[in-house]
Write an enzyme that holds these catalytic residues in place. Sequence first.
Site, PDB file in Angstrom:
ATOM      1  N   TYR A 117       0.356  18.575  -4.033  1.00 25.58           N
ATOM      2  CA  TYR A 117      -0.452  18.919  -5.218  1.00 25.58           C
ATOM      3  C   TYR A 117      -1.935  18.934  -4.846  1.00 25.58           C
ATOM      4  O   TYR A 117      -2.673  19.857  -5.191  1.00 25.58           O
ATOM      5  CB  TYR A 117      -0.173  17.883  -6.315  1.00 25.58           C
ATOM      6  CG  TYR A 117      -0.983  18.050  -7.577  1.00 25.58           C
ATOM      7  CD1 TYR A 117      -0.541  18.873  -8.612  1.00 25.58           C
ATOM      8  CD2 TYR A 117      -2.189  17.374  -7.759  1.00 25.58           C
ATOM      9  CE1 TYR A 117      -1.274  19.015  -9.782  1.00 25.58           C
ATOM     10  CE2 TYR A 117      -2.934  17.511  -8.917  1.00 25.58           C
ATOM     11  CZ  TYR A 117      -2.471  18.328  -9.925  1.00 25.58           C
ATOM     12  OH  TYR A 117      -3.200  18.472 -11.080  1.00 25.58           O
ATOM     13  N   GLY A 146      -0.811  28.610 -19.214  1.00 26.25           N
ATOM     14  CA  GLY A 146      -0.352  27.240 -19.495  1.00 26.25           C
ATOM     15  C   GLY A 146      -0.902  26.762 -20.825  1.00 26.25           C
ATOM     16  O   GLY A 146      -1.181  25.577 -21.025  1.00 26.25           O
ATOM     17  N   ALA A 147      -1.019  27.721 -21.774  1.00 28.95           N
ATOM     18  CA  ALA A 147      -1.751  27.447 -23.020  1.00 28.95           C
ATOM     19  C   ALA A 147      -1.036  26.481 -23.950  1.00 28.95           C
ATOM     20  O   ALA A 147      -1.643  25.957 -24.879  1.00 28.95           O
ATOM     21  CB  ALA A 147      -2.020  28.761 -23.752  1.00 28.95           C
ATOM     22  N   ASP A 189       5.714  34.022 -17.015  1.00 24.39           N
ATOM     23  CA  ASP A 189       5.730  33.121 -15.861  1.00 24.39           C
ATOM     24  C   ASP A 189       4.596  33.589 -14.936  1.00 24.39           C
ATOM     25  O   ASP A 189       4.600  34.741 -14.475  1.00 24.39           O
ATOM     26  CB  ASP A 189       7.095  33.247 -15.160  1.00 24.39           C
ATOM     27  CG  ASP A 189       7.180  32.380 -13.919  1.00 24.39           C
ATOM     28  OD1 ASP A 189       6.135  31.911 -13.419  1.00 24.39           O
ATOM     29  OD2 ASP A 189       8.316  32.191 -13.429  1.00 24.39           O
ATOM     30  N   SER A 229      -2.764  21.975  -2.920  1.00 27.13           N
ATOM     31  CA  SER A 229      -2.855  23.185  -3.759  1.00 27.13           C
ATOM     32  C   SER A 229      -4.192  23.221  -4.497  1.00 27.13           C
ATOM     33  O   SER A 229      -4.823  24.272  -4.615  1.00 27.13           O
ATOM     34  CB  SER A 229      -1.685  23.250  -4.750  1.00 27.13           C
ATOM     35  OG  SER A 229      -1.848  22.305  -5.806  1.00 27.13           O
ATOM     36  N   THR A 288      -1.241  13.870 -20.331  1.00 27.82           N
ATOM     37  CA  THR A 288      -0.388  15.009 -20.704  1.00 27.82           C
ATOM     38  C   THR A 288       0.989  14.817 -20.071  1.00 27.82           C
ATOM     39  O   THR A 288       1.207  13.865 -19.325  1.00 27.82           O
ATOM     40  CB  THR A 288      -0.951  16.354 -20.177  1.00 27.82           C
ATOM     41  OG1 THR A 288      -0.755  16.383 -18.745  1.00 27.82           O
ATOM     42  CG2 THR A 288      -2.421  16.539 -20.485  1.00 27.82           C
ATOM     43  N   ASP A 301       2.253  31.418 -21.508  1.00 29.46           N
ATOM     44  CA  ASP A 301       2.988  30.226 -21.051  1.00 29.46           C
ATOM     45  C   ASP A 301       4.435  30.625 -20.805  1.00 29.46           C
ATOM     46  O   ASP A 301       4.962  31.543 -21.430  1.00 29.46           O
ATOM     47  CB  ASP A 301       2.915  29.103 -22.102  1.00 29.46           C
ATOM     48  CG  ASP A 301       3.071  27.730 -21.477  1.00 29.46           C
ATOM     49  OD1 ASP A 301       2.136  26.916 -21.566  1.00 29.46           O
ATOM     50  OD2 ASP A 301       4.138  27.457 -20.871  1.00 29.46           O
ATOM     51  N   GLY A 338      -0.623  20.210 -22.479  1.00 28.70           N
ATOM     52  CA  GLY A 338      -1.559  19.235 -23.054  1.00 28.70           C
ATOM     53  C   GLY A 338      -3.003  19.688 -22.955  1.00 28.70           C
ATOM     54  O   GLY A 338      -3.750  19.664 -23.941  1.00 28.70           O
TER      55      GLY A 338
HETATM   56  N1  LIG Z   1      -3.034  15.947 -16.687  1.00 27.73           N
HETATM   57  C1  LIG Z   1      -3.800  15.606 -15.661  1.00 27.73           C
HETATM   58  O1  LIG Z   1      -3.972  14.424 -15.315  1.00 27.73           O
HETATM   59  C2  LIG Z   1      -4.513  16.664 -14.914  1.00 27.73           C
HETATM   60  C3  LIG Z   1      -4.154  18.001 -14.976  1.00 27.73           C
HETATM   61  N2  LIG Z   1      -4.813  18.927 -14.228  1.00 27.73           N
HETATM   62  C4  LIG Z   1      -4.457  20.340 -14.271  1.00 27.73           C
HETATM   63  O2  LIG Z   1      -4.584  20.818 -15.591  1.00 27.73           O
HETATM   64  C5  LIG Z   1      -3.714  21.924 -15.778  1.00 27.73           C
HETATM   65  C6  LIG Z   1      -2.925  21.734 -17.059  1.00 27.73           C
HETATM   66  O3  LIG Z   1      -2.077  20.616 -16.894  1.00 27.73           O
HETATM   67  P1  LIG Z   1      -1.589  19.688 -18.083  1.00 27.73           P
HETATM   68  O4  LIG Z   1      -1.977  20.253 -19.372  1.00 27.73           O
HETATM   69  O5  LIG Z   1      -1.965  18.327 -17.744  1.00 27.73           O
HETATM   70  O6  LIG Z   1      -0.019  19.800 -17.869  1.00 27.73           O
HETATM   71  P2  LIG Z   1       1.122  20.178 -18.900  1.00 27.73           P
HETATM   72  O7  LIG Z   1       2.402  19.965 -18.186  1.00 27.73           O
HETATM   73  O8  LIG Z   1       0.915  19.483 -20.189  1.00 27.73           O
HETATM   74  O9  LIG Z   1       0.882  21.732 -19.140  1.00 27.73           O
HETATM   75  C7  LIG Z   1       1.120  22.709 -18.186  1.00 27.73           C
HETATM   76  C8  LIG Z   1       1.495  23.993 -18.911  1.00 27.73           C
HETATM   77  O10 LIG Z   1       1.673  25.005 -17.929  1.00 27.73           O
HETATM   78  C9  LIG Z   1       2.860  25.718 -18.255  1.00 27.73           C
HETATM   79  N3  LIG Z   1       3.437  26.299 -17.053  1.00 27.73           N
HETATM   80  C10 LIG Z   1       4.037  25.642 -16.041  1.00 27.73           C
HETATM   81  N4  LIG Z   1       4.512  26.509 -15.150  1.00 27.73           N
HETATM   82  C11 LIG Z   1       4.198  27.751 -15.597  1.00 27.73           C
HETATM   83  C12 LIG Z   1       4.433  29.063 -15.125  1.00 27.73           C
HETATM   84  N5  LIG Z   1       5.092  29.285 -14.000  1.00 27.73           N
HETATM   85  N6  LIG Z   1       3.959  30.089 -15.844  1.00 27.73           N
HETATM   86  C13 LIG Z   1       3.305  29.885 -17.008  1.00 27.73           C
HETATM   87  N7  LIG Z   1       3.076  28.673 -17.520  1.00 27.73           N
HETATM   88  C14 LIG Z   1       3.522  27.616 -16.827  1.00 27.73           C
HETATM   89  C15 LIG Z   1       3.786  24.678 -18.860  1.00 27.73           C
HETATM   90  O11 LIG Z   1       4.830  25.260 -19.638  1.00 27.73           O
HETATM   91  C16 LIG Z   1       2.816  23.854 -19.678  1.00 27.73           C
HETATM   92  O12 LIG Z   1       2.701  24.368 -20.987  1.00 27.73           O
HETATM   93  C17 LIG Z   1      -2.856  21.990 -14.513  1.00 27.73           C
HETATM   94  O13 LIG Z   1      -3.347  22.994 -13.674  1.00 27.73           O
HETATM   95  C18 LIG Z   1      -3.038  20.626 -13.883  1.00 27.73           C
HETATM   96  O14 LIG Z   1      -2.843  20.654 -12.508  1.00 27.73           O
HETATM   97  C19 LIG Z   1      -5.852  18.572 -13.423  1.00 27.73           C
HETATM   98  C20 LIG Z   1      -6.247  17.289 -13.343  1.00 27.73           C
HETATM   99  C21 LIG Z   1      -5.626  16.234 -14.074  1.00 27.73           C
HETATM  100  C1  LIG Z   2       0.894  12.589 -11.161  1.00 28.83           C
HETATM  101  C2  LIG Z   2      -0.393  13.316 -10.968  1.00 28.83           C
HETATM  102  C3  LIG Z   2      -0.586  14.313 -12.005  1.00 28.83           C
HETATM  103  C4  LIG Z   2      -1.535  15.293 -11.505  1.00 28.83           C
HETATM  104  C5  LIG Z   2      -2.684  15.430 -12.330  1.00 28.83           C
HETATM  105  C6  LIG Z   2      -3.876  15.290 -11.541  1.00 28.83           C
HETATM  106  O1  LIG Z   2      -4.529  16.239 -11.193  1.00 28.83           O
HETATM  107  C7  LIG Z   2      -4.191  13.920 -11.186  1.00 28.83           C
HETATM  108  C8  LIG Z   2      -5.521  13.772 -10.671  1.00 28.83           C
HETATM  109  C9  LIG Z   2      -5.829  12.423 -10.998  1.00 28.83           C
HETATM  110  C10 LIG Z   2      -6.293  11.586 -10.177  1.00 28.83           C
HETATM  111  C11 LIG Z   2      -6.687  11.805  -8.806  1.00 28.83           C
HETATM  112  C12 LIG Z   2      -7.204  10.808  -8.166  1.00 28.83           C
HETATM  113  C13 LIG Z   2      -7.644  10.855  -6.822  1.00 28.83           C
HETATM  114  C14 LIG Z   2      -8.065   9.735  -6.339  1.00 28.83           C
HETATM  115  C15 LIG Z   2      -8.549   9.398  -5.013  1.00 28.83           C
HETATM  116  O2  LIG Z   2      -8.536  10.413  -4.063  1.00 28.83           O
HETATM  117  C16 LIG Z   2      -9.853   8.633  -5.100  1.00 28.83           C
HETATM  118  O3  LIG Z   2     -10.135   8.120  -3.857  1.00 28.83           O
HETATM  119  C17 LIG Z   2     -11.015   9.425  -5.612  1.00 28.83           C
HETATM  120  C18 LIG Z   2     -11.632   8.760  -6.781  1.00 28.83           C
HETATM  121  C19 LIG Z   2     -12.963   9.360  -7.078  1.00 28.83           C
HETATM  122  C20 LIG Z   2     -13.163   9.647  -8.509  1.00 28.83           C
HETATM  123  O4  LIG Z   2     -12.839   8.840  -9.369  1.00 28.83           O
HETATM  124  O5  LIG Z   2     -13.693  10.735  -8.776  1.00 28.83           O
END
Ligand SMILES: NC(=O)C1=CN([C@@H]2O[C@H](COP(=O)(O)OP(=O)(O)OC[C@H]3O[C@@H](n4cnc5c(N)ncnc54)[C@H](O)[C@@H]3O)[C@@H](O)[C@H]2O)C=CC1
Ligand SMILES: CCCCCC(=O)CC\C=C/C=C/C=C/[C@@H](O)[C@@H](O)CCCC(=O)O
Length: 372
Positions: free
Chosen positions: A265, A126-127, A179, A268, A302, A151, A130
């Site tokens: 999510y 996923g390089a 993928d 997972s 992102t 990616d 964001g």
């Molecule tokens: N943005 C957020 O608020 C948060 C994100 N994360 C995690 O961080 C990681 C990166 O997410 P972001 O950069 O935010 O999202 P993003 O959508 O900006 O980037 C994800 C990247 O993964 C690639 N990707 C998706 N499916 C794929 C596949 N099947 N094979 C290869 N590449 C694939 C996409 O093309 C994209 O470049 C994810 O695992 C996400 O769950 C965790 C916590 C918070």
């Molecule tokens: C649309 C979601 C995109 C997915 C990206 C994420 O991984 C989102 C994660 C972001 C927020 C998660 C919040 C969870 C909140 C609650 O369970 C809360 O009760 C815990 C708050 C504790 C803390 O701030 O650490």
Amino acid sequence: MGGVMVLWDSYRTKTSLLLRQYAGPVSLPLWHFPYNILMLASTATILLSTLLSISPIIFSGSSRTPNSDSALCFLPTHLQHLNSVCSGLSFSAQYQYLPKHPWPDSAWLRSAIMFDVKGTVAIVTGALGGIGRVLVRSLLSNNVKGVALLDINDAQADEFQASLEKEFGPNKTLFLKVDVTDFEKVKDAFQKCVDHFGNLDIVVNNAGIIGKIEMVIKINLLATIQISNLAFFDFLPKYKKGKEGVIINIASIAGLYPYYVLPDYSASKHGVVAYTQALGSNAHYQNTQVKVMALCPGGTDTDIWKGMHEYYQQFMNDIKFTIQSPEIIGESLIKVLKKGNNGSIWVSKNDKPAFEFDYKSETLPILWKQVS
Ligand SMILES: NC(=O)C1=CN([C@@H]2O[C@H](COP(=O)(O)OP(=O)(O)OC[C@H]3O[C@@H](n4cnc5c(N)ncnc54)[C@H](O)[C@@H]3O)[C@@H](O)[C@H]2O)C=CC1
Ligand SMILES: CCCCCC(=O)CC\C=C/C=C/C=C/[C@@H](O)[C@@H](O)CCCC(=O)O
């Protein structure tokens, strides 16, 4: 083995086993004592054994909660001895973690035992996303030899590589359109990375989505498990340049608390955290010298948020959390690589550098707040 050994561990069985197998002439099993008493006992042991010119070996064996009470303490002058003993104990990962207390410590000691990012080769999935881009930049600014960018989306790959080349010099990256759910292609990409850069030391499972349930589980959980296994058992032990290889799984704070806005999510990511802790146990480490850790970002700015189903949008305002800039995740990655204990789980939220997650102090108050 000559010397004094002090062991403490919340798991009495394991400690007893170790004592039976390895204890020297004097060993002090201290499993039921409070932390302060243990520290006093250890201080006394060090002083006494220094007076008697024997080597004190003092360590904890807590593989589950490698936090303040799993401090490993030793005198720098005994490092060699500790090294030889620990390598036979499957505990060698523990001494990556240096004490949060006034034990002898020095820049020399830290540099002697921390994972050295310089000159290593990394794969980031996923390089082009964001967070992925920030992770890649951060590795390159810490002087890695090369990064393979995996990616599914190649739309901006050339542009991104060109900007990296300008910033960090030529031949530092290799883009591979993959993928992560296609395991044959993933294996092929790992081999191409090794053929291209000559070795492989770090694998960052970062690709992740929100969207259809099957794809969420396949990409976030199944692919993370499969790729970690491939890295852990096949590639890192064989191709790491130094003593250790490292796998970092990008989970989420939604993998630590039940995030009702996105139940699938959240499931997972809980799976990723559990898997990381299980594979990151020292029983596995002793076979491969590969550490497995997870980094859990809080809400980060992102494109992932664009994939949200409209049903869940209604809940978004319920949860008040700040959206941080992705930049902080790059800094956090390096911190975890250098300082993280095997199996440890780290959080990076609210634009603050990563801290190690402690279930006891972090989860219970929040869960209590949610049910009361
Ligand atoms: N943005 C957020 O608020 C948060 C994100 N994360 C995690 O961080 C990681 C990166 O997410 P972001 O950069 O935010 O999202 P993003 O959508 O900006 O980037 C994800 C990247 O993964 C690639 N990707 C998706 N499916 C794929 C596949 N099947 N094979 C290869 N590449 C694939 C996409 O093309 C994209 O470049 C994810 O695992 C996400 O769950 C965790 C916590 C918070
Ligand atoms: C649309 C979601 C995109 C997915 C990206 C994420 O991984 C989102 C994660 C972001 C927020 C998660 C919040 C969870 C909140 C609650 O369970 C809360 O009760 C815990 C708050 C504790 C803390 O701030 O650490």
